[in-house]
Write a protein that holds these residues in place. Structure first.
Motif, short mmCIF file in Angstrom:
data_model
loop_
_atom_site.label_atom_id
_atom_site.label_comp_id
_atom_site.label_asym_id
_atom_site.label_seq_id
_atom_site.Cartn_x
_atom_site.Cartn_y
_atom_site.Cartn_z
N GLY A 187 0.80 -1.21 0.00
CA GLY A 187 0.00 0.00 0.00
C GLY A 187 0.83 1.26 0.00
N ASP A 188 0.17 2.35 0.30
CA ASP A 188 0.76 3.68 0.35
C ASP A 188 1.23 3.93 1.78
OD1 ASP A 188 1.35 6.37 0.52
OD2 ASP A 188 -0.46 7.02 -0.52
N PHE A 189 2.54 3.96 1.99
CA PHE A 189 3.09 4.14 3.33
C PHE A 189 3.35 5.60 3.67
CE2 PHE A 189 3.55 -0.28 2.62
CZ PHE A 189 3.48 -0.85 3.87
N ASN A 190 3.16 6.49 2.71
CA ASN A 190 3.28 7.93 2.92
C ASN A 190 4.65 8.35 3.44
OD1 ASN A 190 2.03 10.38 2.50
ND2 ASN A 190 1.38 10.56 4.62
N ILE A 191 5.67 7.57 3.13
CA ILE A 191 7.05 7.91 3.51
C ILE A 191 7.98 7.19 2.53
CG2 ILE A 191 7.19 6.01 5.16
CD1 ILE A 191 8.93 9.39 5.59
N ILE A 192 9.10 7.82 2.25
CA ILE A 192 10.11 7.19 1.40
C ILE A 192 11.20 6.62 2.29
CG2 ILE A 192 9.64 8.60 -0.63
CD1 ILE A 192 12.00 10.37 0.17
N ARG A 193 11.99 5.71 1.74
CA ARG A 193 13.08 5.09 2.50
C ARG A 193 14.38 5.88 2.36
NH1 ARG A 193 13.47 -1.20 2.24
NH2 ARG A 193 14.63 -0.70 4.14
N ASP A 215 16.24 9.52 -0.09
CA ASP A 215 16.00 10.59 -1.05
C ASP A 215 16.07 10.11 -2.49
OD1 ASP A 215 15.36 12.80 0.51
OD2 ASP A 215 17.45 13.20 1.00
N ALA A 216 16.64 8.92 -2.73
CA ALA A 216 16.68 8.36 -4.08
C ALA A 216 15.29 7.96 -4.56
CB ALA A 216 17.59 7.14 -4.10
N GLU A 217 14.31 7.88 -3.65
CA GLU A 217 12.95 7.51 -4.02
C GLU A 217 12.06 8.73 -4.26
OE1 GLU A 217 12.53 3.20 -1.79
OE2 GLU A 217 11.52 4.93 -0.91
N ARG A 218 12.66 9.85 -4.60
CA ARG A 218 11.87 11.04 -4.89
C ARG A 218 12.56 11.85 -5.98
NH1 ARG A 218 13.62 15.84 -3.19
NH2 ARG A 218 15.43 15.84 -1.87
N VAL A 219 11.75 12.67 -6.66
CA VAL A 219 12.25 13.60 -7.66
C VAL A 219 11.55 14.92 -7.41
CG1 VAL A 219 12.34 14.16 -10.12
CG2 VAL A 219 12.66 11.79 -9.37
N GLY A 220 12.33 15.99 -7.24
CA GLY A 220 11.77 17.30 -7.01
C GLY A 220 11.30 17.50 -5.59
N GLY A 221 10.86 18.70 -5.31
CA GLY A 221 10.34 19.01 -3.97
C GLY A 221 11.45 19.19 -2.94
N ARG A 222 11.02 19.45 -1.73
CA ARG A 222 11.98 19.64 -0.64
C ARG A 222 12.48 18.30 -0.11
NH1 ARG A 222 8.64 22.47 3.56
NH2 ARG A 222 7.08 21.23 2.55
N PRO A 223 13.69 18.25 0.44
CA PRO A 223 14.19 17.01 1.03
C PRO A 223 13.26 16.56 2.17
CG PRO A 223 15.96 18.61 0.81
CD PRO A 223 14.67 19.32 0.48
N ARG A 224 13.13 15.26 2.32
CA ARG A 224 12.30 14.70 3.38
C ARG A 224 13.09 14.66 4.69
NH1 ARG A 224 10.12 15.03 -1.08
NH2 ARG A 224 8.24 13.93 -1.64
N ALA A 225 12.36 14.59 5.78
CA ALA A 225 13.00 14.54 7.10
C ALA A 225 13.76 13.22 7.24
CB ALA A 225 11.94 14.66 8.19
N ARG A 226 15.05 13.33 7.51
CA ARG A 226 15.91 12.15 7.65
C ARG A 226 15.43 11.25 8.78
NH1 ARG A 226 18.49 9.72 4.23
NH2 ARG A 226 18.56 7.80 5.30
N LEU A 227 14.97 11.84 9.88
CA LEU A 227 14.52 11.07 11.03
C LEU A 227 13.34 10.17 10.66
CD1 LEU A 227 14.66 10.40 14.06
CD2 LEU A 227 13.17 12.37 14.47
N ALA A 228 12.38 10.69 9.90
CA ALA A 228 11.22 9.90 9.50
C ALA A 228 11.63 8.72 8.62
CB ALA A 228 10.21 10.78 8.76
N GLU A 261 13.36 6.11 10.85
CA GLU A 261 12.40 5.36 11.65
C GLU A 261 11.66 4.33 10.80
OE1 GLU A 261 9.91 8.34 13.43
OE2 GLU A 261 11.30 8.66 15.10
N PHE A 262 11.30 4.70 9.58
CA PHE A 262 10.61 3.77 8.68
C PHE A 262 11.52 2.59 8.35
CE2 PHE A 262 8.89 2.91 4.23
CZ PHE A 262 7.81 2.17 4.69
N ASN A 263 12.78 2.87 8.01
CA ASN A 263 13.73 1.81 7.70
C ASN A 263 13.98 0.92 8.92
OD1 ASN A 263 14.31 2.27 4.92
ND2 ASN A 263 15.44 4.09 5.52
N GLU A 264 14.05 1.52 10.09
CA GLU A 264 14.26 0.75 11.32
C GLU A 264 13.06 -0.17 11.58
OE1 GLU A 264 14.62 1.55 16.10
OE2 GLU A 264 15.43 3.06 14.73
#
Length: 192
Positions: A2-8, A10-23, A26-29
């Motif tokens: 499904g849609d987890f609403n978080i990336i693992r 920054d390689a899983e995104r194009v454009g926009g602002r960088p995502r929060a590293r902590l989030a 935590e998702f990867n953990e």
């Protein structure tokens, strides 16, 4: 799945602002501590777009399929495809958005997955269990419509014919998917 609403990463995104590293950490953990693998998906990887224009547009991989080690060992060569059936995502969303009363954390996830599994089983039987009958019904309708057009052209009849031919193609694709899945499951079962 499904849609987890978080990336693992920054390689899983194009454009926009960088995502929060902590989030992301935590998702990867969470994935790692649960012993899950991020299964390979066929098709487009960047499944979400913010709908903006130009440089403001951004894309991200939010949809994923997480599996445990037993699944990986049993279905190691399988590839996940996002289902093309018109009603699939609506059905999954309806099952997924119902609250799990009295539960918290991973119990909510486990409960929703269990409920979704039961919903998918019923849906699969109702939708794909009658594929042969639907194909025969559409083939008969097409034959009648073609006979009608041979006796005289009517725009309405031609429109119905084109619609039914497209519908037949969708049902034939569903049957092909079902048969391929059956063959793969049989091959995996016999190989054990």
């Amino acid at each position: 799945m499904g849609d987890f609403n978080i990336i693992r990463s920054d390689a899983e995104r194009v454009g926009g602002r960088p995502r929060a590293r902590l989030a992301m950490d935590e998702f990867n953990e969470c994935i790692n501590s649960c012993g899950l693998d991020d299964w390979n998906l066929e098709g487009k990887q960047l499944s979400w777009c913010n709908g903006q224009q130009g440089l403001a547009r951004s894309w991200a991989k939010l949809d994923r399929l997480l599996v445990n080690n037993s699944f990986s060992l049993k279905f190691g060569s399988a590839v996940a495809r996002w289902i093309q059936h018109d009603d699939f995502l609506k059905m999954v969303e309806e099952s997924w958005t119902v609250d799990m009363l009295g539960e918290s954390g991973l119990n909510i996830l486990a409960g929703k997955l269990k409920r979704l599994k039961a919903t998918l089983q019923v849906w699969n039987k109702e939708v794909f269990g009658r594929v042969d009958g639907k194909i025969r019904e559409l083939e008969k309708r097409i034959e009648v419509l073609e006979d009608g057009l041979q006796n005289g052209f009517l725009e309405k009849v031609e429109a119905e014919l084109l619609y039914d031919k497209a519908e037949l193609e969708r049902w034939v694709q569903r049957e092909d998917i079902r048969l391929a899945q059956q063959a793969k499951e049989k091959w995996l079962f016999e190989g054990e």
